[in-house]
Write an enzyme that holds these catalytic residues in place. Structure first.
Site, PDB file in Angstrom:
ATOM      1  N   TYR A   1     -15.577 -54.597  24.372  1.00  0.00           N
ATOM      2  CA  TYR A   1     -14.966 -55.765  25.017  1.00  0.00           C
ATOM      3  C   TYR A   1     -15.660 -57.044  24.538  1.00  0.00           C
ATOM      4  O   TYR A   1     -15.007 -58.002  24.095  1.00  0.00           O
ATOM      5  CB  TYR A   1     -15.060 -55.658  26.552  1.00  0.00           C
ATOM      6  CG  TYR A   1     -14.818 -56.989  27.234  1.00  0.00           C
ATOM      7  CD1 TYR A   1     -13.538 -57.533  27.305  1.00  0.00           C
ATOM      8  CD2 TYR A   1     -15.882 -57.728  27.763  1.00  0.00           C
ATOM      9  CE1 TYR A   1     -13.319 -58.777  27.889  1.00  0.00           C
ATOM     10  CE2 TYR A   1     -15.675 -58.966  28.347  1.00  0.00           C
ATOM     11  CZ  TYR A   1     -14.396 -59.489  28.415  1.00  0.00           C
ATOM     12  OH  TYR A   1     -14.188 -60.721  28.977  1.00  0.00           O
TER      13      TYR A   1
ATOM     14  N   SER B   1     -16.255 -65.534  26.620  1.00  0.00           N
ATOM     15  CA  SER B   1     -17.125 -65.079  27.713  1.00  0.00           C
ATOM     16  C   SER B   1     -18.576 -65.355  27.364  1.00  0.00           C
ATOM     17  O   SER B   1     -18.970 -65.321  26.180  1.00  0.00           O
ATOM     18  CB  SER B   1     -16.922 -63.575  27.891  1.00  0.00           C
ATOM     19  OG  SER B   1     -17.954 -63.037  28.666  1.00  0.00           O
TER      20      SER B   1
ATOM     21  N   LYS C   1     -14.450 -60.541  22.001  1.00  0.00           N
ATOM     22  CA  LYS C   1     -14.587 -61.989  22.275  1.00  0.00           C
ATOM     23  C   LYS C   1     -15.295 -62.678  21.109  1.00  0.00           C
ATOM     24  O   LYS C   1     -14.856 -63.725  20.627  1.00  0.00           O
ATOM     25  CB  LYS C   1     -15.351 -62.206  23.593  1.00  0.00           C
ATOM     26  CG  LYS C   1     -14.599 -61.729  24.829  1.00  0.00           C
ATOM     27  CD  LYS C   1     -13.277 -62.460  24.997  1.00  0.00           C
ATOM     28  CE  LYS C   1     -12.429 -61.904  26.101  1.00  0.00           C
ATOM     29  NZ  LYS C   1     -11.068 -62.411  26.128  1.00  0.00           N
TER      30      LYS C   1
HETATM   31  P1  NAD Z   1      -6.752 -60.349  34.318  1.00  0.00           P
HETATM   32  O1  NAD Z   1      -6.723 -58.930  33.881  1.00  0.00           O
HETATM   33  O2  NAD Z   1      -6.542 -60.647  35.745  1.00  0.00           O
HETATM   34  O3  NAD Z   1      -5.707 -61.206  33.457  1.00  0.00           O
HETATM   35  C1  NAD Z   1      -5.351 -60.884  32.135  1.00  0.00           C
HETATM   36  C2  NAD Z   1      -3.835 -60.761  32.111  1.00  0.00           C
HETATM   37  O4  NAD Z   1      -3.414 -60.464  30.781  1.00  0.00           O
HETATM   38  C3  NAD Z   1      -3.320 -59.628  33.004  1.00  0.00           C
HETATM   39  O5  NAD Z   1      -2.379 -60.152  33.910  1.00  0.00           O
HETATM   40  C4  NAD Z   1      -2.685 -58.635  32.028  1.00  0.00           C
HETATM   41  O6  NAD Z   1      -1.535 -58.018  32.594  1.00  0.00           O
HETATM   42  C5  NAD Z   1      -2.351 -59.513  30.836  1.00  0.00           C
HETATM   43  N1  NAD Z   1      -2.340 -58.871  29.519  1.00  0.00           N
HETATM   44  C6  NAD Z   1      -3.278 -58.075  28.960  1.00  0.00           C
HETATM   45  N2  NAD Z   1      -2.912 -57.714  27.719  1.00  0.00           N
HETATM   46  C7  NAD Z   1      -1.718 -58.328  27.477  1.00  0.00           C
HETATM   47  C8  NAD Z   1      -0.835 -58.349  26.377  1.00  0.00           C
HETATM   48  N3  NAD Z   1      -1.100 -57.681  25.257  1.00  0.00           N
HETATM   49  N4  NAD Z   1       0.303 -59.077  26.475  1.00  0.00           N
HETATM   50  C9  NAD Z   1       0.596 -59.765  27.617  1.00  0.00           C
HETATM   51  N5  NAD Z   1      -0.198 -59.761  28.692  1.00  0.00           N
HETATM   52  C10 NAD Z   1      -1.345 -59.058  28.621  1.00  0.00           C
HETATM   53  O7  NAD Z   1      -8.150 -60.950  33.809  1.00  0.00           O
HETATM   54  P2  NAD Z   1      -8.814 -62.356  34.091  1.00  0.00           P
HETATM   55  O8  NAD Z   1     -10.057 -62.115  34.839  1.00  0.00           O
HETATM   56  O9  NAD Z   1      -7.829 -63.314  34.591  1.00  0.00           O
HETATM   57  O10 NAD Z   1      -9.239 -62.739  32.606  1.00  0.00           O
HETATM   58  C11 NAD Z   1      -8.459 -63.572  31.788  1.00  0.00           C
HETATM   59  C12 NAD Z   1      -9.154 -63.700  30.427  1.00  0.00           C
HETATM   60  O11 NAD Z   1     -10.464 -64.220  30.618  1.00  0.00           O
HETATM   61  C13 NAD Z   1      -9.318 -62.371  29.704  1.00  0.00           C
HETATM   62  O12 NAD Z   1      -9.131 -62.591  28.325  1.00  0.00           O
HETATM   63  C14 NAD Z   1     -10.759 -62.010  29.974  1.00  0.00           C
HETATM   64  O13 NAD Z   1     -11.322 -61.191  28.982  1.00  0.00           O
HETATM   65  C15 NAD Z   1     -11.422 -63.383  29.992  1.00  0.00           C
HETATM   66  N6  NAD Z   1     -12.674 -63.408  30.754  1.00  0.00           N
HETATM   67  C16 NAD Z   1     -12.666 -62.992  32.059  1.00  0.00           C
HETATM   68  C17 NAD Z   1     -13.850 -62.984  32.767  1.00  0.00           C
HETATM   69  C18 NAD Z   1     -13.867 -62.500  34.202  1.00  0.00           C
HETATM   70  O14 NAD Z   1     -14.947 -62.232  34.701  1.00  0.00           O
HETATM   71  N7  NAD Z   1     -12.756 -62.396  34.899  1.00  0.00           N
HETATM   72  C19 NAD Z   1     -15.039 -63.427  32.172  1.00  0.00           C
HETATM   73  C20 NAD Z   1     -14.991 -63.865  30.855  1.00  0.00           C
HETATM   74  C21 NAD Z   1     -13.802 -63.855  30.146  1.00  0.00           C
HETATM   75  C1  UD1 Z   2     -19.830 -58.293  33.840  1.00  0.00           C
HETATM   76  C2  UD1 Z   2     -19.547 -57.735  32.474  1.00  0.00           C
HETATM   77  C3  UD1 Z   2     -19.426 -58.869  31.476  1.00  0.00           C
HETATM   78  C4  UD1 Z   2     -18.345 -59.861  31.940  1.00  0.00           C
HETATM   79  C5  UD1 Z   2     -18.757 -60.363  33.327  1.00  0.00           C
HETATM   80  C6  UD1 Z   2     -17.792 -61.338  33.912  1.00  0.00           C
HETATM   81  C7  UD1 Z   2     -20.699 -55.559  32.506  1.00  0.00           C
HETATM   82  C8  UD1 Z   2     -21.824 -54.744  31.947  1.00  0.00           C
HETATM   83  N1  UD1 Z   2     -20.640 -56.846  32.089  1.00  0.00           N
HETATM   84  O1  UD1 Z   2     -21.041 -58.952  33.774  1.00  0.00           O
HETATM   85  O2  UD1 Z   2     -19.083 -58.377  30.198  1.00  0.00           O
HETATM   86  O3  UD1 Z   2     -18.248 -60.928  31.030  1.00  0.00           O
HETATM   87  O4  UD1 Z   2     -18.838 -59.223  34.211  1.00  0.00           O
HETATM   88  O5  UD1 Z   2     -16.657 -60.672  34.370  1.00  0.00           O
HETATM   89  O6  UD1 Z   2     -19.872 -55.070  33.259  1.00  0.00           O
HETATM   90  N2  UD1 Z   2     -24.287 -55.788  40.502  1.00  0.00           N
HETATM   91  C9  UD1 Z   2     -24.832 -54.962  41.475  1.00  0.00           C
HETATM   92  N3  UD1 Z   2     -24.004 -54.082  42.099  1.00  0.00           N
HETATM   93  C10 UD1 Z   2     -22.673 -53.976  41.826  1.00  0.00           C
HETATM   94  C11 UD1 Z   2     -22.124 -54.835  40.837  1.00  0.00           C
HETATM   95  C12 UD1 Z   2     -22.961 -55.715  40.192  1.00  0.00           C
HETATM   96  O7  UD1 Z   2     -26.019 -55.021  41.749  1.00  0.00           O
HETATM   97  O8  UD1 Z   2     -21.988 -53.128  42.419  1.00  0.00           O
HETATM   98  C13 UD1 Z   2     -25.151 -56.789  39.845  1.00  0.00           C
HETATM   99  C14 UD1 Z   2     -25.252 -56.629  38.337  1.00  0.00           C
HETATM  100  O9  UD1 Z   2     -26.305 -55.783  37.994  1.00  0.00           O
HETATM  101  C15 UD1 Z   2     -25.485 -58.088  37.909  1.00  0.00           C
HETATM  102  C16 UD1 Z   2     -24.724 -58.912  38.950  1.00  0.00           C
HETATM  103  O10 UD1 Z   2     -24.568 -58.045  40.080  1.00  0.00           O
HETATM  104  O11 UD1 Z   2     -26.844 -58.411  37.989  1.00  0.00           O
HETATM  105  C17 UD1 Z   2     -23.335 -59.356  38.483  1.00  0.00           C
HETATM  106  O12 UD1 Z   2     -22.620 -58.218  38.016  1.00  0.00           O
HETATM  107  P1  UD1 Z   2     -21.089 -58.307  37.563  1.00  0.00           P
HETATM  108  O13 UD1 Z   2     -20.308 -58.972  38.612  1.00  0.00           O
HETATM  109  O14 UD1 Z   2     -20.669 -56.930  37.150  1.00  0.00           O
HETATM  110  O15 UD1 Z   2     -21.101 -59.277  36.317  1.00  0.00           O
HETATM  111  P2  UD1 Z   2     -21.982 -59.225  34.956  1.00  0.00           P
HETATM  112  O16 UD1 Z   2     -22.951 -58.124  34.962  1.00  0.00           O
HETATM  113  O17 UD1 Z   2     -22.522 -60.573  34.737  1.00  0.00           O
END
Ligand code: NAD
Ligand code: UD1
Length: 339
Positions: free
Chosen positions: A148, A124, A152
């Site tokens: 969290y 991330s 990472k």
């Molecule tokens: P998500 O929660 O939709 O998908 C993660 C999946 O992993 C889920 O379906 C959950 O059931 C499964 N899971 C969790 N722990 C497990 C385990 N121990 N064994 C088997 N399955 C397990 O989340 P996502 O948004 O698709 O994210 C996927 C990956 O990307 C995650 O590692 C997350 O941290 C990373 N990531 C996501 C974002 C984001 O904003 N969505 C940003 C940066 C990184």
């Molecule tokens: C969040 C996570 C970050 C993760 C990323 C992607 C936190 C503190 N950080 O970051 O670890 O990697 O999502 O999934 O949660 N905002 C509003 N109102 C809302 C929601 C968000 O104003 O109700 C603003 C936030 O202040 C920010 C922007 O929208 O400026 C994006 O927010 P968000 O979608 O939560 O993502 P990140 O803050 O980038």
């Protein structure tokens, strides 16, 4: 390739399964269904018109993972499985450290044991902390503000050390910026439990009338209009980035930002959503959210140079697809609570 996709029933994983299948790869999906629904497997099959092998399993369980690797020929692993709620990780740090770190270690161990040389990891942009934007892969990482984020950064270090000791192993560390949007079919997308923490699903639920008003967290940041700036990336572009990373993966550690390189403020995103979907999104400005940074966007040039990948879908498409998915999802849902 035969690709093991952990967490493949989740948001980014399900879109990546579709992209892998469309690119001609086979997938084996494993997920413990802790944050997704089993139906997403059928939907992946439906979109790609291919049957998907699925096992409900926990990838922190070394014995089950060993059986999986023994029974399947696996060419590469894309490891999405993990917990991702920042606030929950502050309340339950052990849950996050155990789940996110043990899963990575168990899978890496199985790869080494069974000769699997390609490992793609979901990292991330949070690992950059409050560095100067745009974030480049060569920057020193800064502490994150929550467990969290630490999982990472720690997983990145663990995988890097494993490669140092096993130079033929190939690891791609993909640092995602802010994934939004959904597949154009509206069949798969992000369906957060309860009130969303992230901006785009919150905006979509306000537009739908499930939530009354968006709360914008601060308008006094040093940004274009005072609201937070982020690099939103369409989840289908992100999924395609994984296929490119896997296809190009060679021995060693390779780090890539997966973002658009474009910063969008909260107010700009709200305006884009309103215009793309011809709908009003009421909002109010409230205090800053603790732990937020002003700006976060990628220098995305390395992925373009080395993987031939760039994000193609613009903010209008992201807003349109998020809205389409929200509408389809709420039409199927029985709940219509207004908070
Ligand atoms: P998500 O929660 O939709 O998908 C993660 C999946 O992993 C889920 O379906 C959950 O059931 C499964 N899971 C969790 N722990 C497990 C385990 N121990 N064994 C088997 N399955 C397990 O989340 P996502 O948004 O698709 O994210 C996927 C990956 O990307 C995650 O590692 C997350 O941290 C990373 N990531 C996501 C974002 C984001 O904003 N969505 C940003 C940066 C990184
Ligand atoms: C969040 C996570 C970050 C993760 C990323 C992607 C936190 C503190 N950080 O970051 O670890 O990697 O999502 O999934 O949660 N905002 C509003 N109102 C809302 C929601 C968000 O104003 O109700 C603003 C936030 O202040 C920010 C922007 O929208 O400026 C994006 O927010 P968000 O979608 O939560 O993502 P990140 O803050 O980038």
């Amino acid at each position: 390739m035969n690709v093991l996709v952990t967490g493949g029933a989740g948001y980014i994983g399900s879109h990546t399964c579709v992209a892998l299948l469309e690119a001609g790869h086979s997938v084996i999906v494993v997920d413990n269904l802790s944050n997704c629904k089993r139906e997403s497997i059928e939907k992946i099959s439906q979109i790609a018109d291919v049957k998907v092998t699925f096992y409900e399993m926990d990838v922190t369980d070394a014995q089950t993972v060993d059986v999986l690797f023994r029974n399947h020929h696996i060419d590469g692993v894309i490891h999405f499985a993990g917990l991702k709620a920042v606030g929950e990780s502050v309340e339950k740090p052990l849950l996050y450290y155990v789940n996110n770190l043990v899963s990575t270690m168990v899978l890496a161990e199985a790869c080494l044991q069974y000769g699997v040389k390609r490992f793609v990891f979901s990292s991330s942009a949070t690992v950059y902390g409050d560095n100067k934007v745009p974030f480049e892969e060569t920057m020193n990482l800064l502490p994150t503000t929550n467990p969290y984020g630490e999982t990472k950064a720690m997983s990145e270090r663990i995988l890097t050390d494993i490669v140092k000791a096993n130079p033929k192993f190939g690891v791609s560390l993909l640092r995602y910026f802010n994934p939004v949007g959904a597949h154009e079919s509206g069949l798969i997308g992000e369906a957060p439990n309860g009130i969303p923490n992230n901006l785009m699903p919150y905006v979509a639920q306000v537009a739908k009338g499930k939530l009354k008003k968006l709360k914008i967290f601060g308008n006094d940041y040093p940004t274009v209009d005072g609201t937070g700036v982020r690099d939103y990336i369409h989840v289908v572009d992100l999924a395609e980035g994984h296929v490119a990373a896997l296809d190009n993966l060679t021995a060693g550690v390779h780090i890539y930002n997966l973002g658009t390189g474009q910063g969008t403020s909260v107010l700009e995103l709200v305006k884009a959503f309103e215009e793309a979907n011809d709908i009003k999104v009421p909002y109010e400005i409230v205090d800053r959210r603790p732990g937020d940074i002003a700006s976060c966007y990628a220098d995305a040039s390395k992925a373009e140079r080395e993987l031939g990948w760039t994000a193609k879908r613009d903010i209008v498409t992201m807003c349109r697809d998020s809205w389409w998915f929200e509408k389809k999802m709420s039409d199927q849902s029985v709940s219509s609570t207004v908070v």
